[in-house]
Design a protein around this motif. Structure first.
Motif, PDB file in Angstrom:
ATOM      1  N   PHE B 158       0.825  -1.217   0.000  1.00  0.00           N
ATOM      2  CA  PHE B 158       0.000   0.000   0.000  1.00  0.00           C
ATOM      3  C   PHE B 158       0.855   1.262   0.000  1.00  0.00           C
ATOM      4  O   PHE B 158       1.964   1.226   0.529  1.00  0.00           O
ATOM      5  N   PRO B 159       0.360   2.373  -0.539  1.00  0.00           N
ATOM      6  CA  PRO B 159      -0.930   2.476  -1.230  1.00  0.00           C
ATOM      7  C   PRO B 159      -0.846   1.886  -2.637  1.00  0.00           C
ATOM      8  O   PRO B 159       0.220   1.878  -3.229  1.00  0.00           O
ATOM      9  N   LEU B 160      -1.983   1.439  -3.133  1.00  0.00           N
ATOM     10  CA  LEU B 160      -1.974   0.814  -4.445  1.00  0.00           C
ATOM     11  C   LEU B 160      -3.188   1.224  -5.274  1.00  0.00           C
ATOM     12  O   LEU B 160      -4.168   1.743  -4.747  1.00  0.00           O
ATOM     13  N   ILE B 161      -3.065   0.988  -6.578  1.00  0.00           N
ATOM     14  CA  ILE B 161      -4.172   1.240  -7.511  1.00  0.00           C
ATOM     15  C   ILE B 161      -4.614  -0.099  -8.083  1.00  0.00           C
ATOM     16  O   ILE B 161      -3.771  -0.886  -8.516  1.00  0.00           O
ATOM     17  N   ALA B 162      -5.910  -0.356  -8.055  1.00  0.00           N
ATOM     18  CA  ALA B 162      -6.432  -1.580  -8.666  1.00  0.00           C
ATOM     19  C   ALA B 162      -7.322  -1.208  -9.845  1.00  0.00           C
ATOM     20  O   ALA B 162      -8.227  -0.384  -9.709  1.00  0.00           O
ATOM     21  N   THR B 170     -16.086  -1.756 -14.578  1.00  0.00           N
ATOM     22  CA  THR B 170     -14.842  -1.115 -14.964  1.00  0.00           C
ATOM     23  C   THR B 170     -14.589  -0.061 -13.906  1.00  0.00           C
ATOM     24  O   THR B 170     -15.288   0.945 -13.844  1.00  0.00           O
ATOM     25  N   GLU B 171     -13.621  -0.317 -13.026  1.00  0.00           N
ATOM     26  CA  GLU B 171     -13.396   0.592 -11.914  1.00  0.00           C
ATOM     27  C   GLU B 171     -11.912   0.768 -11.633  1.00  0.00           C
ATOM     28  O   GLU B 171     -11.135  -0.175 -11.757  1.00  0.00           O
ATOM     29  N   LEU B 172     -11.583   1.995 -11.251  1.00  0.00           N
ATOM     30  CA  LEU B 172     -10.224   2.295 -10.816  1.00  0.00           C
ATOM     31  C   LEU B 172     -10.316   2.549  -9.314  1.00  0.00           C
ATOM     32  O   LEU B 172     -10.991   3.475  -8.881  1.00  0.00           O
ATOM     33  N   VAL B 173      -9.658   1.696  -8.521  1.00  0.00           N
ATOM     34  CA  VAL B 173      -9.819   1.744  -7.069  1.00  0.00           C
ATOM     35  C   VAL B 173      -8.495   2.079  -6.392  1.00  0.00           C
ATOM     36  O   VAL B 173      -7.452   1.542  -6.756  1.00  0.00           O
ATOM     37  N   TRP B 174      -8.556   2.982  -5.424  1.00  0.00           N
ATOM     38  CA  TRP B 174      -7.401   3.429  -4.658  1.00  0.00           C
ATOM     39  C   TRP B 174      -7.471   2.802  -3.275  1.00  0.00           C
ATOM     40  O   TRP B 174      -8.497   2.860  -2.611  1.00  0.00           O
ATOM     41  N   MET B 175      -6.413   2.135  -2.846  1.00  0.00           N
ATOM     42  CA  MET B 175      -6.408   1.480  -1.533  1.00  0.00           C
ATOM     43  C   MET B 175      -5.220   1.944  -0.699  1.00  0.00           C
ATOM     44  O   MET B 175      -4.079   1.797  -1.104  1.00  0.00           O
ATOM     45  N   LYS B 176      -5.521   2.473   0.508  1.00  0.00           N
ATOM     46  CA  LYS B 176      -4.468   2.925   1.419  1.00  0.00           C
ATOM     47  C   LYS B 176      -4.088   1.806   2.376  1.00  0.00           C
ATOM     48  O   LYS B 176      -3.028   1.850   3.002  1.00  0.00           O
ATOM     49  N   GLY B 177      -4.969   0.861   2.554  1.00  0.00           N
ATOM     50  CA  GLY B 177      -4.701  -0.242   3.470  1.00  0.00           C
ATOM     51  C   GLY B 177      -5.729  -1.340   3.240  1.00  0.00           C
ATOM     52  O   GLY B 177      -6.646  -1.179   2.428  1.00  0.00           O
ATOM     53  N   HIS B 178      -5.587  -2.448   3.989  1.00  0.00           N
ATOM     54  CA  HIS B 178      -6.515  -3.569   3.826  1.00  0.00           C
ATOM     55  C   HIS B 178      -7.957  -3.150   4.089  1.00  0.00           C
ATOM     56  O   HIS B 178      -8.251  -2.490   5.080  1.00  0.00           O
ATOM     57  N   GLY B 179      -8.823  -3.538   3.186  1.00  0.00           N
ATOM     58  CA  GLY B 179     -10.240  -3.286   3.374  1.00  0.00           C
ATOM     59  C   GLY B 179     -10.658  -1.836   3.166  1.00  0.00           C
ATOM     60  O   GLY B 179     -11.812  -1.486   3.377  1.00  0.00           O
ATOM     61  N   THR B 282      -4.977   4.485 -15.706  1.00  0.00           N
ATOM     62  CA  THR B 282      -4.377   3.809 -14.558  1.00  0.00           C
ATOM     63  C   THR B 282      -3.019   4.422 -14.233  1.00  0.00           C
ATOM     64  O   THR B 282      -2.713   4.734 -13.076  1.00  0.00           O
ATOM     65  N   LEU B 283      -2.213   4.630 -15.273  1.00  0.00           N
ATOM     66  CA  LEU B 283      -0.867   5.169 -15.045  1.00  0.00           C
ATOM     67  C   LEU B 283      -0.914   6.619 -14.559  1.00  0.00           C
ATOM     68  O   LEU B 283      -0.091   7.030 -13.746  1.00  0.00           O
ATOM     69  N   ARG B 284      -1.905   7.356 -15.035  1.00  0.00           N
ATOM     70  CA  ARG B 284      -2.048   8.731 -14.568  1.00  0.00           C
ATOM     71  C   ARG B 284      -2.366   8.732 -13.068  1.00  0.00           C
ATOM     72  O   ARG B 284      -1.836   9.530 -12.291  1.00  0.00           O
ATOM     73  N   ALA B 285      -3.224   7.802 -12.656  1.00  0.00           N
ATOM     74  CA  ALA B 285      -3.567   7.694 -11.233  1.00  0.00           C
ATOM     75  C   ALA B 285      -2.347   7.280 -10.416  1.00  0.00           C
ATOM     76  O   ALA B 285      -2.143   7.760  -9.298  1.00  0.00           O
ATOM     77  N   VAL B 286      -1.550   6.386 -10.959  1.00  0.00           N
ATOM     78  CA  VAL B 286      -0.326   5.948 -10.262  1.00  0.00           C
ATOM     79  C   VAL B 286       0.553   7.153  -9.966  1.00  0.00           C
ATOM     80  O   VAL B 286       1.034   7.331  -8.841  1.00  0.00           O
ATOM     81  N   ARG B 287       0.740   8.016 -10.979  1.00  0.00           N
ATOM     82  CA  ARG B 287       1.594   9.206 -10.801  1.00  0.00           C
ATOM     83  C   ARG B 287       0.974  10.195  -9.824  1.00  0.00           C
ATOM     84  O   ARG B 287       1.629  10.682  -8.914  1.00  0.00           O
ATOM     85  N   GLU B 288      -0.314  10.470 -10.032  1.00  0.00           N
ATOM     86  CA  GLU B 288      -0.964  11.485  -9.201  1.00  0.00           C
ATOM     87  C   GLU B 288      -1.014  11.076  -7.729  1.00  0.00           C
ATOM     88  O   GLU B 288      -0.834  11.904  -6.834  1.00  0.00           O
ATOM     89  N   TYR B 289      -1.273   9.798  -7.475  1.00  0.00           N
ATOM     90  CA  TYR B 289      -1.455   9.348  -6.089  1.00  0.00           C
ATOM     91  C   TYR B 289      -0.207   8.717  -5.481  1.00  0.00           C
ATOM     92  O   TYR B 289      -0.171   8.417  -4.297  1.00  0.00           O
ATOM     93  N   GLY B 290       0.778   8.456  -6.320  1.00  0.00           N
ATOM     94  CA  GLY B 290       2.000   7.839  -5.792  1.00  0.00           C
ATOM     95  C   GLY B 290       1.813   6.408  -5.349  1.00  0.00           C
ATOM     96  O   GLY B 290       2.181   6.034  -4.237  1.00  0.00           O
ATOM     97  N   ALA B 291       1.210   5.588  -6.203  1.00  0.00           N
ATOM     98  CA  ALA B 291       0.973   4.181  -5.849  1.00  0.00           C
ATOM     99  C   ALA B 291       2.262   3.370  -5.886  1.00  0.00           C
ATOM    100  O   ALA B 291       3.131   3.597  -6.715  1.00  0.00           O
ATOM    101  N   LYS B 292       2.354   2.407  -4.963  1.00  0.00           N
ATOM    102  CA  LYS B 292       3.535   1.550  -4.911  1.00  0.00           C
ATOM    103  C   LYS B 292       3.331   0.269  -5.716  1.00  0.00           C
ATOM    104  O   LYS B 292       4.261  -0.513  -5.884  1.00  0.00           O
ATOM    105  N   GLN B 293       2.067   0.034  -6.119  1.00  0.00           N
ATOM    106  CA  GLN B 293       1.755  -1.230  -6.777  1.00  0.00           C
ATOM    107  C   GLN B 293       0.494  -1.051  -7.617  1.00  0.00           C
ATOM    108  O   GLN B 293      -0.374  -0.253  -7.268  1.00  0.00           O
ATOM    109  N   VAL B 294       0.442  -1.774  -8.734  1.00  0.00           N
ATOM    110  CA  VAL B 294      -0.782  -1.777  -9.549  1.00  0.00           C
ATOM    111  C   VAL B 294      -1.320  -3.201  -9.592  1.00  0.00           C
ATOM    112  O   VAL B 294      -0.562  -4.154  -9.816  1.00  0.00           O
TER     113      VAL B 294
END
Ligand SMILES: [Zn+2]
Lengths: 240, 365
Positions: B158-162, B170-179, B282-294
């Motif tokens: 975490f944090p990650l983008i799914a 069709t959804e782009l989901v942002w997760m900061k932690g489990h659940g 998805t990649l734009r969200a990764v950059r904007e939110y700073g995801a560690k994993q997709v």
């Protein structure tokens, strides 16, 4: 031996815990609320009320249709899953027979019916077997009410015909028009299925030991899409 | 103190047994085996998963062959099959895992979104098993399940983008932690999988069309001009109905002019448009939110065109990508058990009034 019995096949929800010779508890509501939400809470409450642990049950009985497709499925899926978890037999009892049991001792024909839309009814014909049970005089079916009523008149040969079920009031006028004085109607309480009847009938069949996997609903008709597909197949329009 | 006593006397025997079983198991430190049940569409599935990570069994009774003849999933037919299959499927899952119900700590079941009649069968079965055995009941969101399929492959970081892509989602989901789920974007009309099915039909490909388009796309060149639906700047939402109409129009206009379009090229162009939008957002969200994993999730994750493109772009961006194997991408109960494990750890149990909720929201579950 203790049995749990369930009916969610129509608008009424009924649950009971019975022993061989006694009904220990029964809960019946006609609130037309969602059976999915209420069924298991009612079961839990009834088990607590009668001091019964689930593993003390020797079997289950369930009304397995006909009726509302979803309602029948909730009852059957719950009953077979519970029976499978506890490794005990489960017995499916006709939802129509359950209602017919309310007329034990009636000297004539007993006709339970549920509305099946478009002028059709799920129905059957029963006669009382002493004061213990009712036996079917013909197979249960889905049929147009306007075809069913003259057929009943022919079969009854002047005997009284008692109509039972919550949906009878929808069709009362048509029934009286076709059968006049020969048609009889019951007090409101006799129109509700009672799970205690299911428990009693299931207890007698318990030795048959129905395996949970084998219990399936009796819808009395195919899903619409399946019926259409079969009809097309018969006409050679589609291949398997 | 008084509260505790009050609660005790008001609890049902079932609730007390569930709490006792939970406390005893927590204190024992023994592994957690969760039985998952999934019936939200046309697959009856049951699975046993250990500690939310290890699949011991994942049985799927598919109805695909039955629904093929109707050209799509017929809800009433699906619900009927679920009732016929449910206990058999559960029994098989336990047998394959070498477990009995006594080894199971909790039942996790999909309670939405999905076809209501189909959901109700799984929910009824799960509640019945939970009550009969006095073990916790856990309600799982179907999309949370798809996302947690990834944890059966690799631990989440975490944090990650799914990116969740399936026949219905069709959804782009942002997760900061489990659940913890936050929806960044979702489709405003058709799901990507739906668009695939409709285009496949227009190209006279068999149902379900997704895999056929994917195969065909690899034989063709993306040389038919089709629109990319980026929507307003900054939006993470998706829209595929315009693209679908463009494909149909292209076919129609060509037919009117008496020309023919190479189906492989059209499939390649359609796939190109869909995957470009999915991947770039998805990649734009990764950059904007700073995801560690997709994470890629859902049935369309099996699509080779989408996998390849996402892999390439994540590599270029230097962000790790997890894609579950095909068997865990389509609807299955292992993913439900995996997601259920998170709730088990937190003690978030459902009550016996759990209902099937066809439009269940991921953030309010
Ligand atoms: Zn899915």
């Amino acid at each position: 031996m203790r049995l749990l019995s369930i009916d969610t096949s129509n608008l009424v929800l009924s649950v009971a815990v019975v022993e061989e010779e006694r009904v220990l508890a029964e809960m019946t509501t006609n609130q037309q609320k969602n059976h999915s939400i209420r069924l298991m809470d009612c079961v839990s409450e009834l088990l607590d009320t009668t001091g019964t642990l689930p593993e003390q049950l020797s079997g289950l009985g369930v009304a397995n249709g006909p009726g509302s497709y979803t309602g029948v499925r909730i009852g059957v899926a719950s009953a077979k899953s519970m029976a499978w978890s506890l490794n005990i037999p489960v017995i499916g009892i006709s939802s129509l027979q359950v209602v017919a049991m309310n007329a034990l001792g009636f000297p004539g024909m007993i006709v339970p019916l549920f509305d099946a839309r478009r002028g059709q009814v799920y129905t059957g014909c029963y006669r009382t077997d002493g004061m213990e049970s009712v036996r079917a005089c013909e197979n249960e079916k889905i049929i147009l009410l306007e075809e069913w009523l003259p057929h009943l008149r022919d079969q009854a040969q002047g005997e009284a015909i008692l109509f039972l079920g919550e949906d009878v009031r929808i069709h009362k006028e048509a029934i009286v028009q076709a059968l006049g004085e020969q048609a009889k109607f019951a007090s409101p309480a006799a129109n509700h299925p009672r799970a205690a009847h299911i428990g009693y009938l299931a207890m007698k069949k318990l030795q048959d030991g129905t395996n949970a996997h084998e219990l399936v609903p009796e819808y009395l008709q195919l899903a619409e899409a399946e019926a259409k597909w079969l009809a097309q197949k018969q006409e050679g329009l589609v291949k398997e | 103190m008084g509260d505790i006593v009050m609660n005790r006397t008001n609890s049902s025997r079932y609730e007390m047994r569930v709490q006792e079983a939970y406390q005893a198991h927590k204190e024992s430190g023994a592994p957690t085996y969760i039985l998952g049940i999934e019936t939200s569409c046309d697959e009856t599935s049951a699975s046993v998963v250990r500690d939310g990570r290890e699949v011991l069994s994942n049985v799927i009774a598919s109805q695909a062959d039955i629904h093929k003849r109707f050209g799509g999933v017929v809800p009433e037919v699906a619900s009927r099959r679920h009732v016929e299959n449910i206990t058999l499927t559960i029994e098989e899952a336990l047998a394959e895992a070498g477990k009995t119900l006594s080894d199971i700590q909790a039942i996790a079941v999909t309670y939405g979104p999905g076809l209501v009649g189909a959901l109700l069968v799984g929910v009824a079965a799960a509640k019945a098993v939970s009550l009969a055995r006095g073990i916790p009941l856990i309600g799982v969101h179907h999309i949370a399940g798809h996302i947690y399929a990834n944890r059966l492959v690799e631990e989440m970081d975490f944090p990650l983008i799914a990116l969740v892509v399936s026949g219905g989602h069709t959804e782009l989901v942002w997760m900061k932690g489990h659940g913890q789920f936050e929806i960044l974007g979702e489709t405003r009309d058709d799901a990507a999988g739906e668009a695939y099915d409709k285009v496949a039909r227009a190209l006279n490909l068999p149902y379900p069309g997704g895999p056929h388009i994917d195969r065909l796309a690899h034989e063709g060149e993306p040389n038919v001009p089709l629109p990319r639906s980026w929507l307003e700047p900054g939006s993470y939402d998706f829209s595929f109905s315009g693209l679908k109409s463009a494909v149909l129009n292209t076919l129609h206009n060509a037919a009117q002019r008496g020309e023919s379009i190479e189906p492989a090229n059209l499939a390649a162009s359609f796939q190109d448009s869909v995957t470009e939008v999915l991947v770039e957002k998805t990649l734009r969200a990764v950059r904007e939110y700073g995801a560690k994993q997709v994470l890629l999730a859902g049935g369309v994750a099996a699509n080779r065109g989408l996998r390849d493109r996402l892999q390439e772009r994540c590599k270029a961006e230097g962000v790790p990508l997890v894609i579950p194997p095909f068997s865990l991408c389509t609807d299955n109960a292992a993913m439900i058990a995996a997601a259920g494990y998170i709730k088990y750890e937190k003690g978030q149990f459902a009550k016996l009034d759990l209902n099937g909720v066809p439009g269940l929201s991921l953030t309010e579950q």
